[in-house]
Design a protein around this motif. Sequence first.
Motif, PDB file in Angstrom:
ATOM      1  N   ALA A  11      43.306  -6.447  43.514  1.00  0.00           N
ATOM      2  CA  ALA A  11      44.433  -5.830  42.809  1.00  0.00           C
ATOM      3  C   ALA A  11      44.226  -5.763  41.301  1.00  0.00           C
ATOM      4  O   ALA A  11      45.123  -5.389  40.565  1.00  0.00           O
ATOM      5  N   GLY A  12      43.010  -6.102  40.851  1.00  0.00           N
ATOM      6  CA  GLY A  12      42.737  -6.081  39.405  1.00  0.00           C
ATOM      7  C   GLY A  12      42.684  -4.659  38.872  1.00  0.00           C
ATOM      8  O   GLY A  12      42.614  -3.687  39.639  1.00  0.00           O
ATOM      9  N   GLY A  14      40.329  -3.284  36.864  1.00  0.00           N
ATOM     10  CA  GLY A  14      38.995  -2.679  36.774  1.00  0.00           C
ATOM     11  C   GLY A  14      38.738  -1.997  35.448  1.00  0.00           C
ATOM     12  O   GLY A  14      38.121  -0.932  35.392  1.00  0.00           O
ATOM     13  N   THR A  15      39.171  -2.611  34.354  1.00  0.00           N
ATOM     14  CA  THR A  15      39.058  -1.933  33.043  1.00  0.00           C
ATOM     15  C   THR A  15      37.606  -1.764  32.583  1.00  0.00           C
ATOM     16  O   THR A  15      37.314  -0.847  31.818  1.00  0.00           O
ATOM     17  N   ARG A  16      36.699  -2.626  33.079  1.00  0.00           N
ATOM     18  CA  ARG A  16      35.306  -2.517  32.624  1.00  0.00           C
ATOM     19  C   ARG A  16      34.649  -1.235  33.114  1.00  0.00           C
ATOM     20  O   ARG A  16      33.619  -0.846  32.623  1.00  0.00           O
ATOM     21  N   GLN A 103      50.193  -7.247  45.418  1.00  0.00           N
ATOM     22  CA  GLN A 103      50.490  -8.032  44.215  1.00  0.00           C
ATOM     23  C   GLN A 103      51.236  -7.071  43.294  1.00  0.00           C
ATOM     24  O   GLN A 103      50.700  -6.012  42.951  1.00  0.00           O
ATOM     25  N   GLY A 108      46.775 -12.100  37.454  1.00  0.00           N
ATOM     26  CA  GLY A 108      45.615 -12.988  37.490  1.00  0.00           C
ATOM     27  C   GLY A 108      45.151 -13.279  38.908  1.00  0.00           C
ATOM     28  O   GLY A 108      45.894 -13.116  39.875  1.00  0.00           O
TER      29      GLY A 108
HETATM   30  P1  UTP Z   1      38.216  -9.291  37.522  1.00  0.00           P
HETATM   31  O1  UTP Z   1      38.623  -9.828  36.226  1.00  0.00           O
HETATM   32  O2  UTP Z   1      36.772  -9.116  37.810  1.00  0.00           O
HETATM   33  O3  UTP Z   1      38.891  -7.903  37.856  1.00  0.00           O
HETATM   34  O4  UTP Z   1      38.931 -10.119  38.661  1.00  0.00           O
HETATM   35  P2  UTP Z   1      39.617  -6.848  36.996  1.00  0.00           P
HETATM   36  O5  UTP Z   1      40.689  -7.471  36.199  1.00  0.00           O
HETATM   37  O6  UTP Z   1      39.992  -5.777  37.948  1.00  0.00           O
HETATM   38  O7  UTP Z   1      38.392  -6.289  36.158  1.00  0.00           O
HETATM   39  P3  UTP Z   1      38.222  -5.874  34.647  1.00  0.00           P
HETATM   40  O8  UTP Z   1      37.764  -7.141  33.983  1.00  0.00           O
HETATM   41  O9  UTP Z   1      39.527  -5.335  34.155  1.00  0.00           O
HETATM   42  O10 UTP Z   1      37.155  -4.823  34.696  1.00  0.00           O
HETATM   43  C1  UTP Z   1      38.237 -10.682  39.749  1.00  0.00           C
HETATM   44  C2  UTP Z   1      38.857 -10.267  41.073  1.00  0.00           C
HETATM   45  O11 UTP Z   1      40.216 -10.625  41.135  1.00  0.00           O
HETATM   46  C3  UTP Z   1      41.019  -9.514  41.466  1.00  0.00           C
HETATM   47  C4  UTP Z   1      40.197  -8.300  41.079  1.00  0.00           C
HETATM   48  O12 UTP Z   1      40.566  -7.174  41.857  1.00  0.00           O
HETATM   49  C5  UTP Z   1      38.774  -8.775  41.356  1.00  0.00           C
HETATM   50  O13 UTP Z   1      38.446  -8.633  42.720  1.00  0.00           O
HETATM   51  N1  UTP Z   1      42.294  -9.636  40.736  1.00  0.00           N
HETATM   52  C6  UTP Z   1      42.282  -9.929  39.411  1.00  0.00           C
HETATM   53  C7  UTP Z   1      43.475  -9.430  41.407  1.00  0.00           C
HETATM   54  O14 UTP Z   1      43.476  -9.157  42.633  1.00  0.00           O
HETATM   55  N2  UTP Z   1      44.652  -9.548  40.725  1.00  0.00           N
HETATM   56  C8  UTP Z   1      44.672  -9.841  39.406  1.00  0.00           C
HETATM   57  O15 UTP Z   1      45.787  -9.940  38.854  1.00  0.00           O
HETATM   58  C9  UTP Z   1      43.468 -10.035  38.744  1.00  0.00           C
END
Ligand code: UTP
Length: 309
Positions: A11-12, A14-16, A103, A108
């Motif tokens: 649910a992140g 994926g900003t990178r 989520q 986080g």
């Molecule tokens: P990351 O920090 O690698 O994911 O989180 P992100 O936030 O999607 O990526 P960037 O840094 O912005 O590119 C590690 C894992 O935790 C999940 C993400 O989907 C990834 O699989 N995650 C992270 C969640 O499910 N929920 C969150 O609130 C944060």
Amino acid sequence: MPVTKAVIPAAGLGTRFLPATKAVPKEMLPVVDRPAIEYVVEEASRVGLRDVLLVTSRSKKAIEDHFDREAEIEAALERKGDETRLARVRASSSLAEVHSVRQSSPRGLGHAILCAASHVGNEPFAVLLGDDLIDERDPLLEEMLTVQARFGGSVIALMEVPREQVSLYGVATVEAVPSGPDDRYPIVKIRDLVEKPPVAEAPSNLAIIGRYVLAPEVFEVLRQTPPGRGGEIQITDALRTLALRAAEDPQAAPVHGVVFTGRRYDTGDRVDYLKAVIRLACERADLGPELYPWLEEYVAAGGPKEGLS
Ligand code: UTP
């Protein structure tokens, strides 16, 4: 109690990987010809974890759809008699019993894992990050399940990273555990953990990577864990609490680490993603024989000859 459930947080934001991930979840980016998350679900299924819970969000519906049947595509392939593609399309919906929970906002990784509490109940469970690929030839998760069955408590996956990269990871303070003849990777006891420390303050170069086998006590700890680094609820902070508890009370569930030495690709990172695609494609019988000689030729000719843009 044996582990039967896998939780896959996806649910992140994926900003990178923006702008690719503006409308497409990073977990759905193709690694050769399958979305990254399919490799992760397959890994869980391979070690017998056929109850899979995806933690997704409003913008990640494509992930849920991928693990569902797609009647229209299947019917078209059946009409054409294209058995090979039909089998590939069906594979994703028969890998596991896939459930999902949302989520509501990206608070986080710890918070994402907490969203799985009612599905998991009071049993140990595995967590596999949806953007972290472990090569299927390297049996990390299987080894972690063996370690969890031996010691109980929780088990995390660690990997040595170059010192200058420690600030991108959770970092562990560990104590060696004597290794047994069947151990595939070194096992350590976790003494302390810190999320994304500055390089100068990092206690080691042992970084937490995206595989966990967690004791259900982690839910109660997560409920009391305040937002940490980046204002997010961190699983590293909850595991730290469990590790410190175990150091004080020999009856408390321990936290161990498996120090992985195999192949891992963080597909949320652009360079690692490209390495995964190139390596896995070169190693595939249907693509490698054409791709690898081209790659050799490209490198032999000097790579980006016209200069980097
Ligand atoms: P990351 O920090 O690698 O994911 O989180 P992100 O936030 O999607 O990526 P960037 O840094 O912005 O590119 C590690 C894992 O935790 C999940 C993400 O989907 C990834 O699989 N995650 C992270 C969640 O499910 N929920 C969150 O609130 C944060």
